[in-house]
Write a protein that holds these residues in place. Structure first.
Motif, PDB file in Angstrom:
ATOM      1  N   VAL A  93      75.836  49.154  -6.818  1.00 37.31           N
ATOM      2  CA  VAL A  93      74.720  48.607  -6.043  1.00 37.31           C
ATOM      3  C   VAL A  93      75.233  47.762  -4.882  1.00 37.31           C
ATOM      4  N   SER A  94      76.326  47.037  -5.102  1.00 37.64           N
ATOM      5  CA  SER A  94      76.827  46.101  -4.091  1.00 37.64           C
ATOM      6  C   SER A  94      77.562  46.790  -2.947  1.00 37.64           C
ATOM      7  N   TYR A  95      78.300  47.856  -3.262  1.00 38.59           N
ATOM      8  CA  TYR A  95      79.187  48.441  -2.260  1.00 38.59           C
ATOM      9  C   TYR A  95      78.701  49.777  -1.696  1.00 38.59           C
ATOM     10  N   SER A  96      77.610  50.313  -2.202  1.00 35.35           N
ATOM     11  CA  SER A  96      77.077  51.561  -1.654  1.00 35.35           C
ATOM     12  C   SER A  96      76.043  51.203  -0.582  1.00 35.35           C
ATOM     13  N   PRO A  97      76.340  51.449   0.685  1.00 34.17           N
ATOM     14  CA  PRO A  97      75.434  50.993   1.763  1.00 34.17           C
ATOM     15  C   PRO A  97      74.068  51.651   1.734  1.00 34.17           C
ATOM     16  N   PHE A  98      73.951  52.812   1.086  1.00 38.04           N
ATOM     17  CA  PHE A  98      72.670  53.504   1.048  1.00 38.04           C
ATOM     18  C   PHE A  98      71.820  53.083  -0.148  1.00 38.04           C
ATOM     19  N   ILE A  99      72.302  52.141  -0.953  1.00 40.05           N
ATOM     20  CA  ILE A  99      71.565  51.662  -2.128  1.00 40.05           C
ATOM     21  C   ILE A  99      71.037  50.260  -1.848  1.00 40.05           C
ATOM     22  N   TRP A 100      69.744  50.100  -1.838  1.00 39.04           N
ATOM     23  CA  TRP A 100      69.074  48.803  -1.779  1.00 39.04           C
ATOM     24  C   TRP A 100      69.503  47.987  -0.549  1.00 39.04           C
ATOM     25  N   HIS A 101      70.289  46.909  -0.689  1.00 36.99           N
ATOM     26  CA  HIS A 101      70.735  46.051   0.416  1.00 36.99           C
ATOM     27  C   HIS A 101      69.564  45.620   1.303  1.00 36.99           C
ATOM     28  N   PRO A 102      68.644  44.833   0.791  1.00 43.34           N
ATOM     29  CA  PRO A 102      67.472  44.440   1.585  1.00 43.34           C
ATOM     30  C   PRO A 102      67.733  43.299   2.566  1.00 43.34           C
ATOM     31  N   ASP A 103      68.927  42.690   2.513  1.00 43.72           N
ATOM     32  CA  ASP A 103      69.229  41.522   3.343  1.00 43.72           C
ATOM     33  C   ASP A 103      70.309  41.826   4.366  1.00 43.72           C
ATOM     34  N   VAL A 104      70.448  40.897   5.299  1.00 42.86           N
ATOM     35  CA  VAL A 104      71.572  40.881   6.236  1.00 42.86           C
ATOM     36  C   VAL A 104      72.306  39.566   6.026  1.00 42.86           C
ATOM     37  N   LYS A 105      73.595  39.643   5.735  1.00 42.34           N
ATOM     38  CA  LYS A 105      74.411  38.437   5.583  1.00 42.34           C
ATOM     39  C   LYS A 105      75.024  38.096   6.933  1.00 42.34           C
ATOM     40  N   LEU A 106      74.723  36.908   7.436  1.00 41.37           N
ATOM     41  CA  LEU A 106      75.168  36.521   8.771  1.00 41.37           C
ATOM     42  C   LEU A 106      76.668  36.277   8.824  1.00 41.37           C
ATOM     43  N   HIS A 107      77.311  36.844   9.828  1.00 41.40           N
ATOM     44  CA  HIS A 107      78.700  36.514  10.158  1.00 41.40           C
ATOM     45  C   HIS A 107      78.758  35.577  11.353  1.00 41.40           C
ATOM     46  N   ILE A 108      77.820  35.748  12.270  1.00 42.89           N
ATOM     47  CA  ILE A 108      77.694  34.892  13.452  1.00 42.89           C
ATOM     48  C   ILE A 108      76.240  34.494  13.564  1.00 42.89           C
ATOM     49  N   SER A 109      75.988  33.215  13.798  1.00 42.93           N
ATOM     50  CA  SER A 109      74.621  32.738  13.900  1.00 42.93           C
ATOM     51  C   SER A 109      74.455  31.892  15.151  1.00 42.93           C
ATOM     52  N   ALA A 110      73.221  31.491  15.410  1.00 46.33           N
ATOM     53  CA  ALA A 110      72.897  30.636  16.548  1.00 46.33           C
ATOM     54  C   ALA A 110      71.613  29.888  16.214  1.00 46.33           C
ATOM     55  N   ASP A 111      71.292  28.882  17.012  1.00 45.50           N
ATOM     56  CA  ASP A 111      70.100  28.073  16.789  1.00 45.50           C
ATOM     57  C   ASP A 111      68.978  28.533  17.715  1.00 45.50           C
ATOM     58  N   ARG A 112      67.837  28.805  17.128  1.00 42.30           N
ATOM     59  CA  ARG A 112      66.670  29.169  17.930  1.00 42.30           C
ATOM     60  C   ARG A 112      66.046  27.918  18.540  1.00 42.30           C
ATOM     61  N   SER A 113      65.543  28.053  19.737  1.00 39.85           N
ATOM     62  CA  SER A 113      64.936  26.901  20.407  1.00 39.85           C
ATOM     63  C   SER A 113      63.495  26.674  19.974  1.00 39.85           C
ATOM     64  N   ASP A 114      62.851  27.713  19.399  1.00 40.08           N
ATOM     65  CA  ASP A 114      61.432  27.616  19.075  1.00 40.08           C
ATOM     66  C   ASP A 114      61.157  27.252  17.623  1.00 40.08           C
ATOM     67  N   VAL A 115      62.196  27.126  16.793  1.00 38.28           N
ATOM     68  CA  VAL A 115      62.012  26.734  15.394  1.00 38.28           C
ATOM     69  C   VAL A 115      63.055  25.699  15.023  1.00 38.28           C
ATOM     70  N   THR A 116      62.767  24.945  13.956  1.00 44.06           N
ATOM     71  CA  THR A 116      63.716  23.914  13.514  1.00 44.06           C
ATOM     72  C   THR A 116      64.662  24.425  12.437  1.00 44.06           C
ATOM     73  N   THR A 117      64.362  25.590  11.850  1.00 42.68           N
ATOM     74  CA  THR A 117      65.223  26.138  10.799  1.00 42.68           C
ATOM     75  C   THR A 117      66.578  26.525  11.382  1.00 42.68           C
ATOM     76  N   VAL A 118      67.633  26.112  10.703  1.00 43.51           N
ATOM     77  CA  VAL A 118      68.993  26.399  11.170  1.00 43.51           C
ATOM     78  C   VAL A 118      69.655  27.358  10.191  1.00 43.51           C
ATOM     79  N   TYR A 119      70.189  28.456  10.702  1.00 44.61           N
ATOM     80  CA  TYR A 119      70.928  29.414   9.893  1.00 44.61           C
ATOM     81  C   TYR A 119      72.390  29.361  10.274  1.00 44.61           C
ATOM     82  N   THR A 120      73.248  29.440   9.258  1.00 42.41           N
ATOM     83  CA  THR A 120      74.688  29.433   9.496  1.00 42.41           C
ATOM     84  C   THR A 120      75.303  30.691   8.900  1.00 42.41           C
ATOM     85  N   ALA A 121      76.551  30.950   9.261  1.00 44.41           N
ATOM     86  CA  ALA A 121      77.251  32.117   8.721  1.00 44.41           C
ATOM     87  C   ALA A 121      77.271  32.045   7.197  1.00 44.41           C
ATOM     88  N   GLY A 122      77.002  33.185   6.572  1.00 41.07           N
ATOM     89  CA  GLY A 122      76.912  33.253   5.122  1.00 41.07           C
ATOM     90  C   GLY A 122      75.489  33.254   4.611  1.00 41.07           C
TER      91      GLY A 122
END
Length: 462
Positions: free
Chosen positions: A44-73
């Motif tokens: 389930v973890s390593y087959s890209p065509f199985i499930w994987h409903p999320d995106v794990k961030l490697h590079i992130s940035a801060d949006r100007s229109d929201v206060t939520t901050v996302y970081t790598a990982g």
């Protein structure tokens, strides 16, 4: 169905009704019982065509229109990630527009602070690609050098590869940064706003199901991390949890085994104690946590008491039932020879029930392990559970899984070790005569001498 032959030796059929498999077959199936769930988890973890409903961030940035901050990982849903990327691109368009209009020149200090924040967003990629350590990534002058080396093509990502869009942004930003100052100085950062790196990531399991390699790596990091002097290490936490389980169970056994033997031997004690014990065992032990803290204060005593309460009442009933199953003819024979009550208990009942009592204690010890997490949460949180609860609250599930696995393996290995000892402690019992080993015993015997630990003609393990 007949037995087959392999290398000149008789092998047991795999599917035979009410017949035991040979030692090698049992060991194979015991290993598969662990390997198959791990294979499913990895698939389930390593087959890209199985499930994987999320995106794990490697590079992130801060949006100007929201206060939520996302970081790598961090994990974002695949439905939200495109919106996040589009918002950062929209911010970059506004940044480019402000450059052309010159609006940023009147607020130079605030622009420099924003640019410093943007410059630091490259730190996660620098750590992932082993360009900088976590400590070095906190040094702004080293991050400044990373921008330079990536823009000049001296550094190229292996684990985290910059997209063509981000490489173009890095080049444009570095032109402004190098024109302002070839070396880092917070005062010399450009007064023209820099573009934000566009978020990048990879398809991933939900945050609550990290991949196996992430669990292994994080578990090793947690157990090798040198904690501060005033905080317990992971091994200290583990020893504390072992103490809670074994002390609670030991106290339950010291009190419960004699009481269970009396209830199983004398109907007087059975009718006096068992109705209340049977009633009390339906009460959830955690309901008494507040009372236990009030009585025993807030440290280890109420935790041990909770394991005691959660184990004691079941233990009494199980031991009483085991005592009643002793062959009545043994008691009658001893009474015919003139044995009194004390002699019957000491010379007939206790020796007669000890092998089965040993099994009962082994199983009930597993029951005690199930109370560990609840016990360590009452009063002052401590042990493995404190770490488990803290990491779970912060959604660091790659740190949660190693603790869950450690607790399970501790109970399992203890149980299998005790099971393997039984044939040596009670050699007169039928299963000892057949020389059946527990899983741990079979595994170590097979490691020592695979050929010697084979199946002879009678189908029994050597």
């Amino acid at each position: 169905m007949t037995n087959g032959k392999k290398n000149g030796k008789v092998t047991s059929p795999w599917f035979a009704i009410r017949k035991d498999l040979d030692a090698r077959q049992r060991l194979t199936l015991s290993c598969l019982s662990f390997i198959l769930p791990l294979v499913a988890w990895a698939f389930v973890s390593y087959s890209p065509f199985i499930w994987h409903p999320d995106v794990k961030l490697h590079i992130s940035a801060d949006r100007s229109d929201v206060t939520t901050v996302y970081t790598a990982g961090d994990h974002l849903s695949k439905t939200y990630f495109p919106e996040f990327v589009a918002a950062i691109r929209s911010d970059n368009l506004e940044i480019l527009a402000s450059r052309e209009s010159g609006d940023a020149e009147s607020r130079g200090s605030s622009v420099r602070r924003a640019n410093l924040k943007i410059m630091r967003h490259i730190s996660d990629a620098a750590i992932a690609n082993d360009w900088l350590t976590r400590v070095e990534a906190k040094e702004d002058d080293l991050l400044y050098g990373v921008w330079r080396d990536v823009a000049e093509g001296k550094l190229s990502g292996k684990k985290v590869k910059f997209s063509e869009e981000n490489l173009a942004i890095i080049n444009r930003n570095w032109e402004l940064m190098s024109a302002s100052s070839p070396t880092f100085s917070s005062r010399d950062l450009p007064e023209i706003p820099l573009e934000k790196l566009v978020p990048q990531g990879v398809s991933a399991n939900p945050v609550y199901l990290p991949a196996p390699h992430e669990v292994v790596i994080k578990g090793l990091q947690d157990f090798t991390f040198e904690s501060e002097s005033d905080k317990p290490s992971m091994f200290d936490r583990y020893k504390h949890s072992l103490k809670i389980v074994f002390l609670g169970f030991l106290l339950a056994a010291v009190v419960g085994v004699p009481l269970g033997v009396l209830c199983g031997t004398f109907d007087f004690f059975s009718k006096l104690f068992e109705p209340f014990v049977d009633f009390f065992r339906y009460m959830p032990a955690p309901a008494f946590s507040t009372l236990l803290v009030a009585v025993f204060l807030a440290h280890d005593a109420p935790k041990i008491a909770l394991v005691f309460v959660g184990t004691f009442f079941q233990l009494v009933l199980v031991v009483a039932n085991t005592t009643r199953q002793l062959d009545r003819s043994l008691l009658e024979a001893a009474q015919t020879l003139g044995a009194k009550n004390i002699t019957l208990i000491r010379r007939v009942i206790l020796p007669g029930i000890t092998p089965n009592l040993y099994n009962d204690m082994r199983i009930l010890l597993g029951w005690a392990w199930t109370w560990l997490v609840i016990a360590e949460l009452i009063g002052v949180k401590s042990g493995l559970t404190e770490f488990l609860e803290t990491q779970g609250r912060w959604r660091n599930f790659d740190s949660v899984f190693p603790i869950i696995i450690l607790i399970g393996m501790s109970g399992f290995v203890t149980d299998q070790f005790l099971s393997s000892l039984r044939k040596y402690l009670f050699p007169w019992t039928p299963d000892a005569a057949e020389k059946k080993h527990g899983f741990i015993g079979r595994f170590f015997l097979w490691l020592v001498d695979p050929k010697a630990y084979s199946t002879p003609l009678n189908g029994k393990a050597k």
